[in-house]
Scaffold this motif. Structure first.
Motif, PDB file in Angstrom:
ATOM      1  N   TYR A   1      44.626   5.034  92.170  1.00  0.00           N
ATOM      2  CA  TYR A   1      44.528   3.939  91.200  1.00  0.00           C
ATOM      3  C   TYR A   1      44.345   4.483  89.784  1.00  0.00           C
ATOM      4  CZ  TYR A   1      42.291   0.326  88.393  1.00  0.00           C
ATOM      5  OH  TYR A   1      41.958  -0.529  87.378  1.00  0.00           O
ATOM      6  N   TYR A   2      43.450   5.462  89.622  1.00  0.00           N
ATOM      7  CA  TYR A   2      43.192   6.001  88.283  1.00  0.00           C
ATOM      8  C   TYR A   2      44.328   6.878  87.785  1.00  0.00           C
ATOM      9  CZ  TYR A   2      38.552   4.077  87.734  1.00  0.00           C
ATOM     10  OH  TYR A   2      37.511   3.197  87.565  1.00  0.00           O
ATOM     11  N   LEU A   3      45.028   7.560  88.694  1.00  0.00           N
ATOM     12  CA  LEU A   3      46.203   8.312  88.261  1.00  0.00           C
ATOM     13  C   LEU A   3      47.242   7.377  87.643  1.00  0.00           C
ATOM     14  CD1 LEU A   3      46.637  10.823  91.242  1.00  0.00           C
ATOM     15  CD2 LEU A   3      46.026  11.396  88.885  1.00  0.00           C
ATOM     16  N   GLU A   4      47.420   6.212  88.267  1.00  0.00           N
ATOM     17  CA  GLU A   4      48.354   5.216  87.737  1.00  0.00           C
ATOM     18  C   GLU A   4      47.822   4.570  86.460  1.00  0.00           C
ATOM     19  OE1 GLU A   4      51.412   4.115  88.537  1.00  0.00           O
ATOM     20  OE2 GLU A   4      51.565   5.752  89.982  1.00  0.00           O
ATOM     21  N   LEU A   5      46.530   4.280  86.440  1.00  0.00           N
ATOM     22  CA  LEU A   5      45.926   3.601  85.294  1.00  0.00           C
ATOM     23  C   LEU A   5      46.031   4.452  84.028  1.00  0.00           C
ATOM     24  CD1 LEU A   5      44.280   1.018  84.504  1.00  0.00           C
ATOM     25  CD2 LEU A   5      42.215   2.402  84.840  1.00  0.00           C
ATOM     26  N   PHE A   6      45.723   5.759  84.159  1.00  0.00           N
ATOM     27  CA  PHE A   6      45.761   6.644  82.992  1.00  0.00           C
ATOM     28  C   PHE A   6      47.187   6.809  82.457  1.00  0.00           C
ATOM     29  CE2 PHE A   6      41.723   8.916  84.633  1.00  0.00           C
ATOM     30  CZ  PHE A   6      40.919   7.998  83.979  1.00  0.00           C
ATOM     31  N   GLN A   7      48.185   6.734  83.346  1.00  0.00           N
ATOM     32  CA  GLN A   7      49.575   6.866  82.899  1.00  0.00           C
ATOM     33  C   GLN A   7      50.162   5.538  82.431  1.00  0.00           C
ATOM     34  OE1 GLN A   7      51.985   9.681  85.637  1.00  0.00           O
ATOM     35  NE2 GLN A   7      50.246   9.029  86.884  1.00  0.00           N
ATOM     36  N   GLY A   8      49.451   4.446  82.750  1.00  0.00           N
ATOM     37  CA  GLY A   8      49.972   3.127  82.419  1.00  0.00           C
ATOM     38  C   GLY A   8      49.175   2.425  81.344  1.00  0.00           C
TER      39      GLY A   8
ATOM     40  N   LYS B   1      37.478   8.518  89.386  1.00  0.00           N
ATOM     41  CA  LYS B   1      37.941   8.551  88.003  1.00  0.00           C
ATOM     42  C   LYS B   1      37.903   9.972  87.465  1.00  0.00           C
ATOM     43  CE  LYS B   1      37.427   6.038  83.642  1.00  0.00           C
ATOM     44  NZ  LYS B   1      36.725   4.938  82.951  1.00  0.00           N
ATOM     45  N   LEU B   2      36.846  10.731  87.801  1.00  0.00           N
ATOM     46  CA  LEU B   2      36.739  12.120  87.362  1.00  0.00           C
ATOM     47  C   LEU B   2      37.844  12.973  87.992  1.00  0.00           C
ATOM     48  CD1 LEU B   2      35.327  14.474  85.956  1.00  0.00           C
ATOM     49  CD2 LEU B   2      33.788  14.639  87.939  1.00  0.00           C
ATOM     50  N   ILE B   3      38.088  12.778  89.285  1.00  0.00           N
ATOM     51  CA  ILE B   3      39.125  13.565  89.963  1.00  0.00           C
ATOM     52  C   ILE B   3      40.485  13.324  89.312  1.00  0.00           C
ATOM     53  CG2 ILE B   3      40.379  13.878  92.139  1.00  0.00           C
ATOM     54  CD1 ILE B   3      37.767  13.154  93.600  1.00  0.00           C
ATOM     55  N   ALA B   4      40.829  12.072  89.044  1.00  0.00           N
ATOM     56  CA  ALA B   4      42.115  11.749  88.425  1.00  0.00           C
ATOM     57  C   ALA B   4      42.216  12.349  87.027  1.00  0.00           C
ATOM     58  CB  ALA B   4      42.289  10.234  88.371  1.00  0.00           C
ATOM     59  N   ALA B   5      41.118  12.297  86.257  1.00  0.00           N
ATOM     60  CA  ALA B   5      41.117  12.874  84.907  1.00  0.00           C
ATOM     61  C   ALA B   5      41.356  14.372  84.963  1.00  0.00           C
ATOM     62  CB  ALA B   5      39.798  12.565  84.215  1.00  0.00           C
ATOM     63  N   ILE B   6      40.731  15.059  85.935  1.00  0.00           N
ATOM     64  CA  ILE B   6      40.910  16.507  86.076  1.00  0.00           C
ATOM     65  C   ILE B   6      42.364  16.836  86.423  1.00  0.00           C
ATOM     66  CG2 ILE B   6      40.316  18.510  87.490  1.00  0.00           C
ATOM     67  CD1 ILE B   6      37.484  17.318  87.770  1.00  0.00           C
ATOM     68  N   ILE B   7      42.930  16.096  87.372  1.00  0.00           N
ATOM     69  CA  ILE B   7      44.308  16.364  87.810  1.00  0.00           C
ATOM     70  C   ILE B   7      45.284  16.268  86.637  1.00  0.00           C
ATOM     71  CG2 ILE B   7      46.215  15.458  89.202  1.00  0.00           C
ATOM     72  CD1 ILE B   7      44.142  14.649  91.316  1.00  0.00           C
ATOM     73  N   ILE B   8      45.179  15.210  85.842  1.00  0.00           N
ATOM     74  CA  ILE B   8      46.116  15.018  84.730  1.00  0.00           C
ATOM     75  C   ILE B   8      45.817  15.961  83.569  1.00  0.00           C
ATOM     76  CG2 ILE B   8      46.949  13.397  82.993  1.00  0.00           C
ATOM     77  CD1 ILE B   8      46.521  11.151  84.975  1.00  0.00           C
ATOM     78  N   ALA B   9      44.542  16.098  83.200  1.00  0.00           N
ATOM     79  CA  ALA B   9      44.187  16.882  82.011  1.00  0.00           C
ATOM     80  C   ALA B   9      44.486  18.363  82.172  1.00  0.00           C
ATOM     81  CB  ALA B   9      42.714  16.679  81.675  1.00  0.00           C
ATOM     82  N   ARG B  10      44.498  18.876  83.427  1.00  0.00           N
ATOM     83  CA  ARG B  10      44.822  20.277  83.644  1.00  0.00           C
ATOM     84  C   ARG B  10      46.340  20.533  83.568  1.00  0.00           C
ATOM     85  NH1 ARG B  10      40.883  23.405  82.131  1.00  0.00           N
ATOM     86  NH2 ARG B  10      39.076  23.512  83.532  1.00  0.00           N
ATOM     87  N   ASN B  11      47.142  19.474  83.661  1.00  0.00           N
ATOM     88  CA  ASN B  11      48.599  19.617  83.588  1.00  0.00           C
ATOM     89  C   ASN B  11      49.203  18.354  82.976  1.00  0.00           C
ATOM     90  OD1 ASN B  11      51.171  20.540  83.884  1.00  0.00           O
ATOM     91  ND2 ASN B  11      51.150  20.645  86.128  1.00  0.00           N
TER      92      ASN B  11
END
Length: 613
Positions: A103-110, A257-267
């Motif tokens: 959900y947060y992976l989609e939210l941060f990209q959307g 939310k933290l996990i999704a932020a880490i995944i995107i922010a590292r790449n």
């Protein structure tokens, strides 16, 4: 690679908005924040504050994550990292993806793409220092992104519960981990110090729970809340208690939310975040400045801006450093020598300002004077009152002093130099004093005692900071001290030769003094040393003088005083034109005329020409 929305359709449904409350490691009560320009958590108008951006969409996130079945726990609830194109070896924080992380992976990209873009841009200002501190403590460097979901990397962020700074500490937790928080300074807003506190806190939490998901959940909810939820549900990990009612929804969303932020922010490029305008870290050097000095004045000494100084010293809640002691100020790189060279030009300017007080029921003159720490005479004169009876509702003007530092003009400093060179006119001499600092004394107190500035003492002794001066250390001071007289010598310890010389000089001056119109008269007879001593003893015992020569002395001295030449007066803290005029039996207008003053405003340290009335 962008995670497709259809992977979420089976778990996200529309719900009715609900109110919620949540606790954190700081016991925060989280509600949807007002716009940043409506946040008002302090009476200090100088303080710059803003909302914690990650909390602005909290209600929307919780509504979605509270969908039926969204927090079910069990086998088959996670997605394959390989199929999602995520290499877990690139992270030092444990990475997994379930419905909530997705959900947060989609939210941060959307919908929150603009927010996340801003957070990434700001992250470059703080990530190097935070990652270095995490690495030094042996913690996962991916925890650098916890500051992202706490504050969006905004060191001035406040939540409605008054959690503050990059790491959103409340006052109690911040104080517990060594952060200074008072009306002058709030070190929760100081990135370096608050990061050290957060790293220590996270380290303690991991030591307690032995699991990073539980540790960061405890950072949000508090140690006791997580420990109680684990015991009550006989659970072993975060996802187990997330599937229960043991913790609040705010904490349930915190970990995914933290996990999704880490995944995107590292790449970030992989997830479509390209062309980010990353901000540069602040570069600075430090200098010790006098207590109470304003940032505006320091900026003037270095040809920099107050705004830049405020950004470098974000912990300051007002436009000045705390009073009473030196403060280590961060300044732009390359300005240290310039400020150090100009800091001696700073002068405290004391002006009289008036506050208005409306007399309340049962208030008296004494109680109001005690409240404002002023004398009854001052209060009565300031309001042209002749009676101590104060009717209810009377509006009083309360005189107080306001002090701020300004840069002295060159001509003012030149006048000080001329006065220092002209010490002989008021019987003073320049001399070296070697002073050993005693226990309880400070450099500032010694400087005040010898009528010099702390900056001068530092310069004379080649010291960089007053705080480095310790008891027992010897200081060299160049000062103007009064020539000692016989009366200043301890009883039985007088130096006969020096005393005789002083008395002889005094007697000679009395002898050559002439009254007006006495140019053709013979000079008075010079009293002998013995007769001068007898006069001193006679005066001390209130006995009449034994000779006509002795009785003639007061007349001559009085005549001399009447025609006393002008002298210098150094304005002290709290002095006004009226008080100085009264001291010298002159009028304020006379002092203004003698010194060519355009107003009654005086500056502490000013040199005034004065004459006794």
């Amino acid at each position: 690679m962008k995670i497709l929305p259809n992977l979420l359709t089976h778990c996200l449904v529309a719900l009715i908005c609900l109110s919620f409350t949540a606790c954190s490691s700081h016991n925060k009560k989280t509600t949807q924040l007002p716009p940043a320009n409506e946040v008002a958590l302090t009476d200090n108008q100088d303080e710059e504050i803003s909302s914690a951006e990650p909390e602005e969409t909290a209600a929307e996130e919780l509504e979605a994550l509270n969908a039926p079945g969204a927090w079910e726990y069990g086998i088959g609830q996670t997605y394959s990292l390989e199929k999602l194109g995520i290499d877990s070896n690139k992270y030092d924080f444990p990475i997994m993806v379930n419905k909530q992380v997705l959900y947060y992976l989609e939210l941060f990209q959307g919908r929150q793409r603009n927010y996340f873009t801003q957070w990434l841009a700001r992250s470059a200002m703080y990530r190097p220092h935070i990652e270095a501190e995490l690495k030094k403590a042996g913690l996962p460097t991916d925890l650098v992104f916890l500051a992202m979901i706490e504050s969006g990397y905004n060191p001035s962020a406040y939540s409605p519960a008054k959690a503050c700074g990059l790491w959103q500490f409340i006052e109690g937790t911040g104080s517990r981990y060594g952060l200074r928080i008072d009306s002058w300074v709030d070190e929760r807003r100081q990135p370096e110090k608050s990061t050290k506190a957060a790293v220590q806190y996270l380290s303690n939490l991991y030591s307690q729970f032995g699991d990073w998901y539980l540790a960061v959940a405890a950072y949000n909810a508090g140690e006791k809340k997580i420990d109680t939820a684990l015991k009550r549900n006989n659970a072993k990990d975060f996802w187990e208690i997330a599937a229960t009612e043991g913790i609040f929804m705010e904490t349930k969303r915190y970990v995914p939310k933290l996990i999704a932020a880490i995944i995107i922010a590292r790449n970030p490029e992989k997830y479509g975040f390209t062309d980010i305008a990353y901000k540069k870290p602040h570069e600075y050097e430090t200098i010790a400045v006098p207590g109470g000095v304003s940032l505006e004045v320091v900026a003037a000494t270095a040809n920099t801006s107050t705004k830049e100084l405020r950004a470098l010293n974000n912990e300051l809640r007002k436009g000045q450093v705390p009073p009473r002691s030196e403060y280590t100020l961060r300044i732009p790189v390359g300005t240290r020598e310039l400020i150090a060279g100009n800091i001696d030009k700073l002068r405290p300017v004391t002006t009289t300002v008036y506050a208005t007080h409306t007399v309340k029921k049962d208030e008296t003159l004494d109680s109001i004077c005690s409240l404002y720490n002023i004398s009854k005479t001052t209060l009565l004169k300031a309001n042209n009152l002749r009676s101590a009876q104060l009717p209810r509702g009377l509006r009083l003007q309360i005189p107080t002093t306001s002090t701020k530092y300004v840069v002295a003009k060159d001509r003012d400093r030149q006048a000080e130099d001329r006065l220092a060179k002209n010490n002989g006119k008021d019987k003073r001499q320049q001399q070296l004093v070697k002073y050993t600092l005693k226990s309880g004394e400070t450099l500032a107190s010694v400087a005040k005692q010898y009528r010099v500035s702390p900056q001068q003492v530092l310069r004379w002794n080649k010291l960089s900071q007053a705080s480095k001066v310790k008891p027992g250390q010897q200081l060299a001071l160049y000062t103007s001290m009064p020539v000692p007289s016989l009366a200043e010598k301890p009883e039985g310890k007088a130096d006969t030769n020096k005393s005789d010389a002083t008395l002889t000089a005094a007697a000679t001056k009395i002898a050559v003094a002439k009254t007006p119109g006495s140019a053709n008269k013979k000079p008075a007879v010079v009293p002998t040393l013995e007769s001068t001593r007898k006069q001193s003893v006679a005066k001390a015992t209130q006995q009449p003088a034994s000779s006509q020569k002795a009785s003639a002395q007061p007349t001559v001295v009085a005549q001399t005083a009447k025609n006393q030449p002008p002298t210098w007066y150094v304005v002290k803290n709290g002095d006004t034109l009226a008080t100085i005029a009264k001291k010298f039996q002159a009028s304020p207008q006379n002092i203004r005329t003698w010194n060519k003053l355009s107003s009654n405003a005086l500056q502490t340290g000013d040199k005034l020409i004065v004459k006794k009335g």
